[in-house]
Write an enzyme that holds these catalytic residues in place. Structure first.
Site, mmCIF file in Angstrom:
data_model
loop_
_atom_site.group_PDB
_atom_site.id
_atom_site.type_symbol
_atom_site.label_atom_id
_atom_site.label_comp_id
_atom_site.label_asym_id
_atom_site.label_seq_id
_atom_site.Cartn_x
_atom_site.Cartn_y
_atom_site.Cartn_z
ATOM 1 C CG ASP A 100 6.146 -4.433 10.010
ATOM 2 O OD1 ASP A 100 6.275 -3.304 10.483
ATOM 3 O OD2 ASP A 100 5.173 -5.165 10.301
ATOM 4 N N GLY A 148 4.087 3.969 3.585
ATOM 5 C CA GLY A 148 3.640 2.798 2.831
ATOM 6 C C GLY A 148 3.782 1.576 3.700
ATOM 7 C CE LYS A 149 4.129 -2.013 8.343
ATOM 8 N NZ LYS A 149 4.813 -1.117 9.274
ATOM 9 N N GLY A 150 3.976 -3.044 3.261
ATOM 10 C CA GLY A 150 3.772 -4.245 2.462
ATOM 11 C C GLY A 150 3.395 -5.404 3.358
ATOM 12 C CB ILE A 166 -0.894 0.066 1.265
ATOM 13 C CG1 ILE A 166 -1.687 -1.223 1.460
ATOM 14 C CG2 ILE A 166 -1.816 1.285 1.205
ATOM 15 C CD1 ILE A 166 -2.729 -1.509 0.438
#
Ligand code: GLU
Length: 414
Positions: free
Chosen positions: A148, A107-109, A62
């Site tokens: 993460d 953002g983040k995955g 995202i």
């Protein structure tokens, strides 16, 4: 409507309202523009498993906001990853980078996978496939992944290498890399070290003794380093829990010995003077409670059991927002995730800067600059919260929002 993302949007709206953003920038629809993610990337990665069968994995990235710089955020590997959660985590990254003044967006995955169930070569194929599918969306000036939950140096090395193979040798495409590939000294310990600094500041502000009592939920990358740093400062860690169980000792746990115990046995269970169910970590008598694992550790149903006077959010979203009013009314101070765990992305920024400069810093320099940024952000949030009569979470959101709103405004309507 009670998912993490809807809670965050609700708080964005509330704090944006308090700031009078719509009156300050009439017609700009600032909150609407900040609340919605810029781009949602979802795909499946298919890899060959060791037994020859096909493994199919749902993947996300995202890109929430690049208003203040390239999208930035970790890659979570967990069976419970879902679109809403990744959106929420990406939104938190946008607020976090804004709050602590690093020139990134958010953002983040995520990949829906239990990495413990894959062999190392299966995991490597998965991460490499994930990277190939994102080649057009990541880059050192576009979107920069990082570790993460369940991802670390090894996974970042694979992302870096896959990008190098298909695009260019760009060290800054990913942070949290091994030092050999351009990673920064002090990146691994950064999140936990920052959490420890904040816990000490918050305890001092609350008038607690220097050797206060802390309890920690989660003994992964964040929890281990937070515990170690606090232990070195003489803080009494009275309990630590992880997925295996809980270790506790009212006299304070020997943290280096607990780390060795975990290395050998795989978890904290069986260490300390008694073994209690891990769920009891919230109610262990302690001055400061530091949740460092996943979201929703403290919920409406267990908030009344919280014994500590201060909660420092080492994890992202460990206190569900509907549990917060009860805690606040009982006088429990919560230092929010976007402040407390920002040490990771701060040192990610230092890593990216070093990659651009090609000049690498000594560990002391990293630690000193991390400290400066953490303490500065903490002071700013605390003063603002006292001045405005709001919680520290609201203050942190307001300060971050103000900064993003100004940038949205000067960038204009695109
Ligand atoms: N995953 C970490 C976080 O939630 C670090 C992100 C980064 O370094 O980009 O803040």
């Amino acid at each position: 409507m009670n998912s993490a993302i809807s809670n965050i949007i609700e708080l964005l709206k509330k704090t944006g309202g308090r700031l009078g953003l719509e009156q300050t920038y009439p017609g700009e629809r600032i909150i609407d523009r900040i609340a919605v993610s810029d781009k949602i990337i979802r795909f499946k990665a298919i890899i060959k498993m060791d037994d020859g069968s096909a493994g199919i994995f749902q993947c996300y990235r995202i890109q929430h906001s690049d208003t203040l710089g390239p999208y930035k955020g970790g890659t979570r590997l967990h069976p419970d990853v879902n679109l809403d959660e990744v959106k929420a985590l990406a939104t938190l990254m946008t607020l976090k980078t804004a709050l602590v003044d690093v020139p990134f967006g958010g953002g983040k995955g995520g990949i829906v996978v239990d990495p413990k169930k894959l062999s190392q070569s299966e995991l490597e194929r998965l991460i490499r496939k994930y990277t190939v599918k994102l080649l057009n969306d990541i880059g050192p000036n576009l979107d920069i992944p990082a570790p993460d939950v369940n991802s670390g140096e090894r996974e970042m090395a694979w992302i870096y290498d896959e990008y190098r193979k298909h695009r260019e040798l760009a060290r800054g495409v990913v942070t949290g890399k091994p030092v050999e590939l351009g990673g920064s000294l002090g990146r691994i310990s950064a999140t936990g070290a920052g959490v420890a600094m904040i816990a000490v500041e918050a305890a001092r502000d609350a008038g607690m003794p220097e050797k206060f009592r802390a309890s920690i939920e989660g003994f992964g990358n964040v929890g281990v380093y937070a515990a170690q740093k606090l232990f070195d400062l003489g803080v009494k860690i009275v309990a630590v829990s992880d997925s295996s169980g809980m270790a506790s000792d009212t006299k304070g746990l020997d943290i280096p010995a607990l780390i060795r115990h975990k290395e050998i046995s795989g978890g904290v269970r069986g260490f300390g003077d008694k073994t209690l169910p891990k769920e009891d970590i919230v109610s262990i008598p302690a001055d400061v409670f530091i949740p460092c694992a996943l979201g929703d550790c403290i919920r409406k149903d267990n908030a009344s059991r919280v014994a500590a006077r201060i909660i420092v959010e080492g994890a992202n979203a460990p206190v569900s927002l509907d549990a917060e009013p009860e805690l606040v009314s009982r006088g429990v101070a919560i230092v929010p995730d976007i402040l407390a765990n920002a040490g990771g992305v701060i040192v990610s920024y230092f890593e990216w800067v070093q990659n651009r400069e090609g000049f690498y810093w000594e560990e002391d320099m990293v630690a000193g600059r991390l400290r400066e940024k953490m303490i500065h952000a903490y002071r700013k949030v605390r003063e603002y919260s006292i001045g405005e009569g709001v919680t520290m979470r609201e203050a942190a959101y307001m300060l971050a929002l103000k900064k993003i709103a100004r940038a949205v405004r000067v960038r204009g309507i695109q």
